[in-house]
Design an enzyme around this catalytic site. Structure first.
Site, short mmCIF file in Angstrom:
data_model
loop_
_atom_site.label_atom_id
_atom_site.label_comp_id
_atom_site.label_asym_id
_atom_site.label_seq_id
_atom_site.Cartn_x
_atom_site.Cartn_y
_atom_site.Cartn_z
N THR A 53 0.83 -1.20 0.00
CA THR A 53 0.00 0.00 0.00
C THR A 53 0.87 1.25 0.00
O THR A 53 0.60 2.21 -0.74
CB THR A 53 -0.95 0.00 1.22
OG1 THR A 53 -1.87 -1.08 1.08
CG2 THR A 53 -1.72 1.31 1.31
N THR A 61 14.74 4.01 9.25
CA THR A 61 15.59 2.83 9.44
C THR A 61 14.95 1.60 8.82
O THR A 61 13.79 1.29 9.10
CB THR A 61 15.84 2.59 10.94
OG1 THR A 61 16.45 3.75 11.50
CG2 THR A 61 16.75 1.39 11.15
N CYS A 72 -20.75 -6.33 3.04
CA CYS A 72 -21.46 -6.15 4.30
C CYS A 72 -20.55 -6.10 5.52
O CYS A 72 -20.99 -5.80 6.61
CB CYS A 72 -22.50 -7.25 4.49
SG CYS A 72 -21.82 -8.91 4.42
#
Length: 375
Positions: free
Chosen positions: A71, A236, A321
Protein backbone atom coordinates in the site's frame (compact mmCIF):
# COMPACT_ATOMS: atom_id res chain seq x y z
CA UNK A 1 -7.60 -28.86 12.85
CA UNK A 2 -7.27 -25.39 11.30
CA UNK A 3 -8.07 -25.29 7.58
CA UNK A 4 -6.88 -21.96 6.20
CA UNK A 5 -8.17 -20.90 2.78
CA UNK A 6 -7.59 -17.15 2.90
CA UNK A 7 -4.08 -17.00 1.49
CA UNK A 8 -4.76 -14.03 -0.78
CA UNK A 9 -5.25 -12.04 2.43
CA UNK A 10 -2.05 -13.29 4.05
CA UNK A 11 0.15 -16.37 4.21
CA UNK A 12 1.98 -18.32 6.88
CA UNK A 13 5.75 -17.95 7.11
CA UNK A 14 8.07 -20.92 6.84
CA UNK A 15 9.10 -21.83 10.37
CA UNK A 16 12.81 -21.62 9.61
CA UNK A 17 12.37 -18.08 8.26
CA UNK A 18 10.42 -17.08 11.37
CA UNK A 19 13.27 -18.46 13.46
CA UNK A 20 15.80 -16.59 11.34
CA UNK A 21 13.82 -13.39 11.77
CA UNK A 22 13.80 -13.86 15.54
CA UNK A 23 17.57 -14.31 15.51
CA UNK A 24 18.01 -11.14 13.48
CA UNK A 25 15.84 -9.27 15.98
CA UNK A 26 17.59 -10.57 19.10
CA UNK A 27 21.18 -11.32 18.11
CA UNK A 28 22.14 -9.49 14.91
CA UNK A 29 20.03 -6.40 15.42
CA UNK A 30 22.43 -3.64 14.37
CA UNK A 31 21.14 -0.53 12.60
CA UNK A 32 22.26 -0.84 8.95
CA UNK A 33 23.13 2.86 8.94
CA UNK A 34 25.52 2.68 11.91
CA UNK A 35 29.26 2.77 11.26
CA UNK A 36 30.31 0.10 13.80
CA UNK A 37 30.75 -3.55 12.90
CA UNK A 38 27.19 -4.57 13.86
CA UNK A 39 25.83 -1.82 11.62
CA UNK A 40 28.15 -2.78 8.78
CA UNK A 41 27.05 -6.41 9.06
CA UNK A 42 23.38 -5.38 9.04
CA UNK A 43 23.97 -3.20 5.98
CA UNK A 44 25.67 -6.10 4.22
CA UNK A 45 22.65 -8.32 4.87
CA UNK A 46 20.34 -5.56 3.67
CA UNK A 47 22.20 -5.14 0.39
CA UNK A 48 22.44 -8.89 -0.11
CA UNK A 49 18.64 -9.02 0.22
CA UNK A 50 18.30 -6.20 -2.32
CA UNK A 51 20.57 -8.09 -4.69
CA UNK A 52 18.55 -11.29 -4.18
CA UNK A 53 15.27 -9.54 -5.01
CA UNK A 54 16.84 -7.88 -8.05
CA UNK A 55 18.13 -11.23 -9.28
CA UNK A 56 14.68 -12.81 -8.92
CA UNK A 57 13.05 -9.94 -10.80
CA UNK A 58 15.88 -9.75 -13.35
CA UNK A 59 16.38 -6.13 -12.38
CA UNK A 60 19.19 -3.83 -11.30
CA UNK A 61 19.65 -3.70 -7.49
CA UNK A 62 19.48 0.10 -7.81
CA UNK A 63 15.87 -0.35 -8.98
CA UNK A 64 14.76 -2.10 -5.77
CA UNK A 65 13.43 -0.19 -2.75
CA UNK A 66 11.99 -1.45 0.53
CA UNK A 67 8.90 0.03 2.19
CA UNK A 68 6.49 -0.98 4.94
CA UNK A 69 3.82 -2.44 2.64
CA UNK A 70 2.53 -2.68 -0.91
CA UNK A 71 0.00 0.00 0.00
CA UNK A 72 2.85 2.38 0.80
CA UNK A 73 4.61 1.38 -2.41
CA UNK A 74 1.49 2.03 -4.47
CA UNK A 75 0.88 5.39 -2.79
CA UNK A 76 4.51 6.35 -3.37
CA UNK A 77 4.38 5.58 -7.08
CA UNK A 78 0.99 7.09 -7.83
CA UNK A 79 1.61 10.26 -5.83
CA UNK A 80 5.06 10.65 -7.40
CA UNK A 81 3.66 10.44 -10.90
CA UNK A 82 1.49 13.47 -10.21
CA UNK A 83 4.65 15.55 -9.81
CA UNK A 84 5.91 14.65 -13.28
CA UNK A 85 2.71 14.90 -15.33
CA UNK A 86 3.29 18.36 -16.74
CA UNK A 87 -0.02 19.63 -18.12
CA UNK A 88 -1.45 16.16 -18.62
CA UNK A 89 -4.24 15.17 -16.26
CA UNK A 90 -5.51 11.71 -17.16
CA UNK A 91 -4.93 8.33 -15.50
CA UNK A 92 -6.23 5.07 -16.97
CA UNK A 93 -6.75 2.11 -14.67
CA UNK A 94 -9.20 -0.76 -14.20
CA UNK A 95 -12.37 -0.78 -12.12
CA UNK A 96 -11.20 -3.94 -10.34
CA UNK A 97 -7.90 -2.68 -8.93
CA UNK A 98 -7.13 -3.11 -5.25
CA UNK A 99 -8.45 -0.27 -3.09
CA UNK A 100 -4.86 0.83 -2.52
CA UNK A 101 -4.88 1.97 -6.14
CA UNK A 102 -8.51 3.07 -6.50
CA UNK A 103 -8.71 5.06 -3.27
CA UNK A 104 -5.33 6.70 -3.83
CA UNK A 105 -6.43 7.80 -7.30
CA UNK A 106 -9.73 9.00 -5.83
CA UNK A 107 -7.82 11.14 -3.36
CA UNK A 108 -5.53 12.48 -6.08
CA UNK A 109 -8.55 13.31 -8.21
CA UNK A 110 -9.94 15.41 -5.37
CA UNK A 111 -6.66 17.15 -4.54
CA UNK A 112 -5.07 17.54 -7.98
CA UNK A 113 -8.10 17.65 -10.29
CA UNK A 114 -6.97 14.75 -12.43
CA UNK A 115 -9.29 12.61 -14.54
CA UNK A 116 -9.40 8.93 -13.65
CA UNK A 117 -10.80 6.50 -16.22
CA UNK A 118 -11.70 3.06 -14.88
CA UNK A 119 -12.07 0.25 -17.43
CA UNK A 120 -14.56 -2.46 -16.50
CA UNK A 121 -13.71 -6.13 -17.08
CA UNK A 122 -15.70 -8.65 -19.03
CA UNK A 123 -17.92 -11.14 -17.24
CA UNK A 124 -14.83 -13.31 -16.84
CA UNK A 125 -13.19 -10.64 -14.69
CA UNK A 126 -10.47 -9.88 -17.23
CA UNK A 127 -9.77 -6.44 -18.66
CA UNK A 128 -9.80 -6.07 -22.43
CA UNK A 129 -6.37 -4.64 -23.22
CA UNK A 130 -7.72 -3.06 -26.41
CA UNK A 131 -10.40 -1.15 -24.52
CA UNK A 132 -7.85 0.04 -21.98
CA UNK A 133 -5.41 1.20 -24.63
CA UNK A 134 -8.18 2.99 -26.54
CA UNK A 135 -8.54 5.31 -23.56
CA UNK A 136 -4.85 6.25 -23.54
CA UNK A 137 -4.38 9.56 -25.36
CA UNK A 138 -2.15 12.64 -25.32
CA UNK A 139 -3.71 13.70 -22.01
CA UNK A 140 -2.70 10.44 -20.28
CA UNK A 141 0.36 10.46 -18.02
CA UNK A 142 -0.16 7.18 -16.14
CA UNK A 143 -1.64 3.71 -16.57
CA UNK A 144 -1.96 1.40 -13.56
CA UNK A 145 -3.02 -2.23 -13.89
CA UNK A 146 -2.82 -5.22 -11.57
CA UNK A 147 -1.18 -8.42 -12.71
CA UNK A 148 -3.56 -10.74 -10.83
CA UNK A 149 -6.89 -9.80 -9.30
CA UNK A 150 -6.99 -10.50 -5.58
CA UNK A 151 -10.72 -11.34 -5.51
CA UNK A 152 -11.09 -13.72 -8.46
CA UNK A 153 -7.50 -14.70 -9.23
CA UNK A 154 -7.92 -13.64 -12.87
CA UNK A 155 -4.68 -12.87 -14.71
CA UNK A 156 -4.84 -9.48 -16.38
CA UNK A 157 -3.18 -8.58 -19.72
CA UNK A 158 -0.46 -6.57 -17.98
CA UNK A 159 2.26 -7.59 -20.42
CA UNK A 160 0.19 -6.72 -23.50
CA UNK A 161 -0.64 -3.30 -22.08
CA UNK A 162 2.97 -2.62 -21.10
CA UNK A 163 4.28 -3.62 -24.51
CA UNK A 164 1.82 -1.29 -26.25
CA UNK A 165 2.71 1.62 -23.97
CA UNK A 166 6.47 1.44 -24.57
CA UNK A 167 6.60 4.18 -27.21
CA UNK A 168 3.71 6.32 -26.00
CA UNK A 169 5.44 8.36 -23.32
CA UNK A 170 3.08 7.17 -20.58
CA UNK A 171 4.23 5.93 -17.18
CA UNK A 172 3.13 2.40 -16.34
CA UNK A 173 2.62 0.88 -12.88
CA UNK A 174 1.82 -2.78 -12.22
CA UNK A 175 0.37 -3.97 -8.91
CA UNK A 176 2.14 -7.34 -8.76
CA UNK A 177 1.11 -8.18 -5.20
CA UNK A 178 -0.72 -11.40 -6.10
CA UNK A 179 1.71 -12.49 -8.82
CA UNK A 180 4.82 -13.71 -7.00
CA UNK A 181 4.90 -17.50 -6.85
CA UNK A 182 1.64 -17.73 -8.82
CA UNK A 183 2.46 -16.56 -12.35
CA UNK A 184 5.66 -15.48 -14.10
CA UNK A 185 6.47 -11.82 -13.52
CA UNK A 186 9.45 -9.62 -14.23
CA UNK A 187 9.33 -5.86 -14.78
CA UNK A 188 11.20 -6.23 -18.07
CA UNK A 189 8.61 -8.61 -19.50
CA UNK A 190 5.81 -6.41 -18.15
CA UNK A 191 7.46 -3.35 -19.76
CA UNK A 192 6.60 -1.37 -16.63
CA UNK A 193 8.22 1.65 -15.00
CA UNK A 194 7.02 0.70 -11.53
CA UNK A 195 5.84 -2.43 -9.73
CA UNK A 196 4.62 -3.08 -6.19
CA UNK A 197 4.96 -6.22 -4.07
CA UNK A 198 4.00 -7.36 -0.56
CA UNK A 199 6.06 -9.93 1.35
CA UNK A 200 3.25 -11.41 3.42
CA UNK A 201 1.50 -12.56 0.23
CA UNK A 202 4.34 -14.99 -0.57
CA UNK A 203 5.09 -16.41 2.91
CA UNK A 204 7.18 -13.48 4.12
CA UNK A 205 6.40 -11.32 7.15
CA UNK A 206 3.85 -8.55 7.35
CA UNK A 207 5.26 -5.04 7.25
CA UNK A 208 7.59 -5.38 4.26
CA UNK A 209 6.78 -3.93 0.86
CA UNK A 210 8.98 -3.90 -2.23
CA UNK A 211 8.94 -1.25 -4.94
CA UNK A 212 10.53 -1.59 -8.35
CA UNK A 213 11.46 1.73 -9.97
CA UNK A 214 12.93 1.46 -13.44
CA UNK A 215 16.24 3.26 -13.90
CA UNK A 216 15.45 6.69 -15.27
CA UNK A 217 11.76 6.61 -14.31
CA UNK A 218 10.72 9.80 -12.48
CA UNK A 219 10.26 9.33 -8.74
CA UNK A 220 10.31 11.63 -5.75
CA UNK A 221 10.85 10.96 -2.05
CA UNK A 222 7.92 9.40 -0.26
CA UNK A 223 9.35 10.02 3.23
CA UNK A 224 12.10 12.52 3.97
CA UNK A 225 14.50 12.25 6.87
CA UNK A 226 17.80 10.46 7.28
CA UNK A 227 18.29 9.65 3.63
CA UNK A 228 17.88 5.88 3.65
CA UNK A 229 16.95 4.05 0.44
CA UNK A 230 18.86 6.56 -1.69
CA UNK A 231 17.04 9.41 0.10
CA UNK A 232 13.78 8.31 -1.50
CA UNK A 233 12.30 6.48 1.48
CA UNK A 234 13.88 7.62 4.74
CA UNK A 235 13.54 5.65 7.93
CA UNK A 236 15.59 2.83 9.44
CA UNK A 237 15.15 -0.26 7.29
CA UNK A 238 13.47 -3.36 8.70
CA UNK A 239 16.48 -5.60 8.16
CA UNK A 240 15.04 -8.79 9.75
CA UNK A 241 11.86 -8.47 7.69
CA UNK A 242 13.65 -7.54 4.49
CA UNK A 243 16.18 -10.38 4.71
CA UNK A 244 13.60 -13.13 5.26
CA UNK A 245 11.25 -11.54 2.70
CA UNK A 246 13.93 -11.80 0.03
CA UNK A 247 14.44 -15.48 0.84
CA UNK A 248 10.67 -16.09 0.87
CA UNK A 249 10.40 -14.45 -2.56
CA UNK A 250 13.22 -16.61 -3.88
CA UNK A 251 11.55 -19.76 -2.59
CA UNK A 252 8.16 -18.76 -4.01
CA UNK A 253 9.57 -18.18 -7.49
CA UNK A 254 11.85 -21.24 -7.47
CA UNK A 255 9.01 -23.57 -6.41
CA UNK A 256 6.29 -21.94 -8.53
CA UNK A 257 6.09 -24.66 -11.16
CA UNK A 258 5.75 -27.51 -8.67
CA UNK A 259 3.34 -25.65 -6.37
CA UNK A 260 1.20 -24.51 -9.31
CA UNK A 261 0.89 -28.09 -10.57
CA UNK A 262 -0.24 -29.25 -7.13
CA UNK A 263 -2.74 -26.41 -6.68
CA UNK A 264 -4.21 -26.84 -10.16
CA UNK A 265 -5.27 -30.34 -9.19
CA UNK A 266 -6.82 -29.16 -5.94
CA UNK A 267 -8.58 -26.28 -7.72
CA UNK A 268 -10.14 -28.53 -10.37
CA UNK A 269 -11.37 -30.90 -7.69
CA UNK A 270 -12.81 -28.02 -5.71
CA UNK A 271 -14.63 -26.63 -8.76
CA UNK A 272 -16.36 -29.95 -9.32
CA UNK A 273 -17.38 -30.22 -5.67
CA UNK A 274 -18.71 -26.65 -5.58
CA UNK A 275 -20.88 -27.29 -8.64
CA UNK A 276 -22.19 -30.52 -7.09
CA UNK A 277 -23.29 -28.58 -4.04
CA UNK A 278 -25.13 -26.12 -6.29
CA UNK A 279 -22.52 -23.39 -6.24
CA UNK A 280 -21.43 -21.11 -9.07
CA UNK A 281 -17.80 -20.59 -10.08
CA UNK A 282 -16.93 -16.92 -10.71
CA UNK A 283 -13.24 -17.37 -11.51
CA UNK A 284 -12.13 -17.46 -15.16
CA UNK A 285 -9.98 -20.16 -16.73
CA UNK A 286 -7.23 -17.55 -17.19
CA UNK A 287 -6.44 -17.36 -13.50
CA UNK A 288 -3.81 -18.34 -10.97
CA UNK A 289 -3.95 -21.86 -9.58
CA UNK A 290 -4.44 -20.97 -5.94
CA UNK A 291 -7.66 -18.92 -6.19
CA UNK A 292 -11.30 -19.84 -6.74
CA UNK A 293 -14.16 -17.39 -6.25
CA UNK A 294 -17.49 -19.16 -5.85
CA UNK A 295 -21.06 -18.25 -4.96
CA UNK A 296 -23.88 -20.12 -3.26
CA UNK A 297 -27.05 -18.20 -4.21
CA UNK A 298 -29.47 -18.00 -1.33
CA UNK A 299 -26.72 -17.96 1.30
CA UNK A 300 -25.18 -14.64 2.34
CA UNK A 301 -21.41 -14.87 2.10
CA UNK A 302 -20.73 -13.40 5.53
CA UNK A 303 -23.12 -15.84 7.19
CA UNK A 304 -21.54 -18.78 5.38
CA UNK A 305 -17.99 -17.60 6.15
CA UNK A 306 -18.88 -17.27 9.84
CA UNK A 307 -20.41 -20.75 9.90
CA UNK A 308 -17.27 -22.19 8.32
CA UNK A 309 -15.10 -20.24 10.76
CA UNK A 310 -16.96 -21.79 13.67
CA UNK A 311 -15.95 -25.16 12.21
CA UNK A 312 -12.28 -24.17 11.93
CA UNK A 313 -12.36 -23.43 8.18
CA UNK A 314 -11.27 -19.95 7.13
CA UNK A 315 -12.16 -18.36 3.78
CA UNK A 316 -12.37 -14.84 2.40
CA UNK A 317 -15.55 -13.09 1.31
CA UNK A 318 -16.36 -10.58 -1.41
CA UNK A 319 -19.45 -9.16 0.24
CA UNK A 320 -19.66 -5.47 1.03
CA UNK A 321 -21.46 -6.15 4.30
CA UNK A 322 -18.39 -6.46 6.53
CA UNK A 323 -16.38 -3.40 7.53
CA UNK A 324 -13.54 -5.72 8.57
CA UNK A 325 -13.31 -7.22 5.11
CA UNK A 326 -11.35 -5.70 2.24
CA UNK A 327 -14.64 -5.66 0.39
CA UNK A 328 -14.25 -7.15 -3.04
CA UNK A 329 -17.91 -7.14 -4.07
CA UNK A 330 -17.19 -4.14 -6.31
CA UNK A 331 -15.05 -6.48 -8.42
CA UNK A 332 -17.94 -8.89 -8.97
CA UNK A 333 -20.37 -6.01 -9.53
CA UNK A 334 -18.08 -4.58 -12.20
CA UNK A 335 -17.97 -7.99 -13.86
CA UNK A 336 -21.73 -7.67 -14.30
CA UNK A 337 -22.69 -10.52 -11.98
CA UNK A 338 -26.20 -10.58 -10.60
CA UNK A 339 -26.65 -9.23 -7.06
CA UNK A 340 -27.63 -12.69 -5.78
CA UNK A 341 -24.32 -14.08 -7.06
CA UNK A 342 -22.12 -11.20 -5.92
CA UNK A 343 -23.58 -11.07 -2.41
CA UNK A 344 -23.14 -14.80 -1.82
CA UNK A 345 -19.55 -15.19 -2.95
CA UNK A 346 -16.59 -16.71 -1.17
CA UNK A 347 -12.93 -16.38 -2.11
CA UNK A 348 -11.10 -19.63 -1.52
CA UNK A 349 -7.35 -19.13 -1.82
CA UNK A 350 -4.77 -21.83 -1.22
CA UNK A 351 -1.01 -21.95 -0.68
CA UNK A 352 1.90 -24.37 -0.77
CA UNK A 353 0.82 -25.57 2.68
CA UNK A 354 -2.71 -26.57 1.57
CA UNK A 355 -3.31 -30.32 1.73
CA UNK A 356 -5.80 -32.74 0.19
CA UNK A 357 -7.09 -33.48 3.68
CA UNK A 358 -7.82 -29.79 4.27
CA UNK A 359 -9.64 -29.57 0.96
CA UNK A 360 -11.80 -32.56 1.88
CA UNK A 361 -12.68 -30.91 5.19
CA UNK A 362 -13.56 -27.66 3.39
CA UNK A 363 -15.88 -29.50 1.00
CA UNK A 364 -17.54 -31.46 3.79
CA UNK A 365 -18.11 -28.29 5.86
CA UNK A 366 -19.42 -26.42 2.80
CA UNK A 367 -21.98 -29.15 2.13
CA UNK A 368 -23.15 -29.05 5.72
CA UNK A 369 -23.31 -25.27 6.04
CA UNK A 370 -24.92 -24.56 2.67
CA UNK A 371 -27.69 -27.09 3.26
CA UNK A 372 -28.42 -25.59 6.69
CA UNK A 373 -28.26 -21.93 5.67
CA UNK A 374 -29.90 -21.90 2.24
CA UNK A 375 -33.27 -20.24 2.14
Amino acid sequence: MICYFDNNATTAMDKDLAEQMLSLCTEEYGNPNSIHSMGIKANKMLEEARLRVARILMADPREIFFTSSATESINWVLRSCISFRGKRKKVVTSAIEHKAVLNTLKDLKNTHEIDVVEIKPGRDGIIDSGKMLEMVDEETFLVSLMAVNNVTGSIQPFEEVGKALRSRGVLYHVDAVQAIGKCPFTPAEAFCDFASFSAHKFHGPKGVGITYVKRGAPIRAVVTGGGQEKALRSGTQNVPGIVVSSIAMERAVDSMEAITAKLKGLKERLKLEVERIGGVVNTAERSVANTLNVSFPGVKSEVLANALSNDGVYVGISSACSSRNDSGQYVLDNMGLEAAIASSSLRISMSKFTTVEELEILVERLKKSVSLLKF
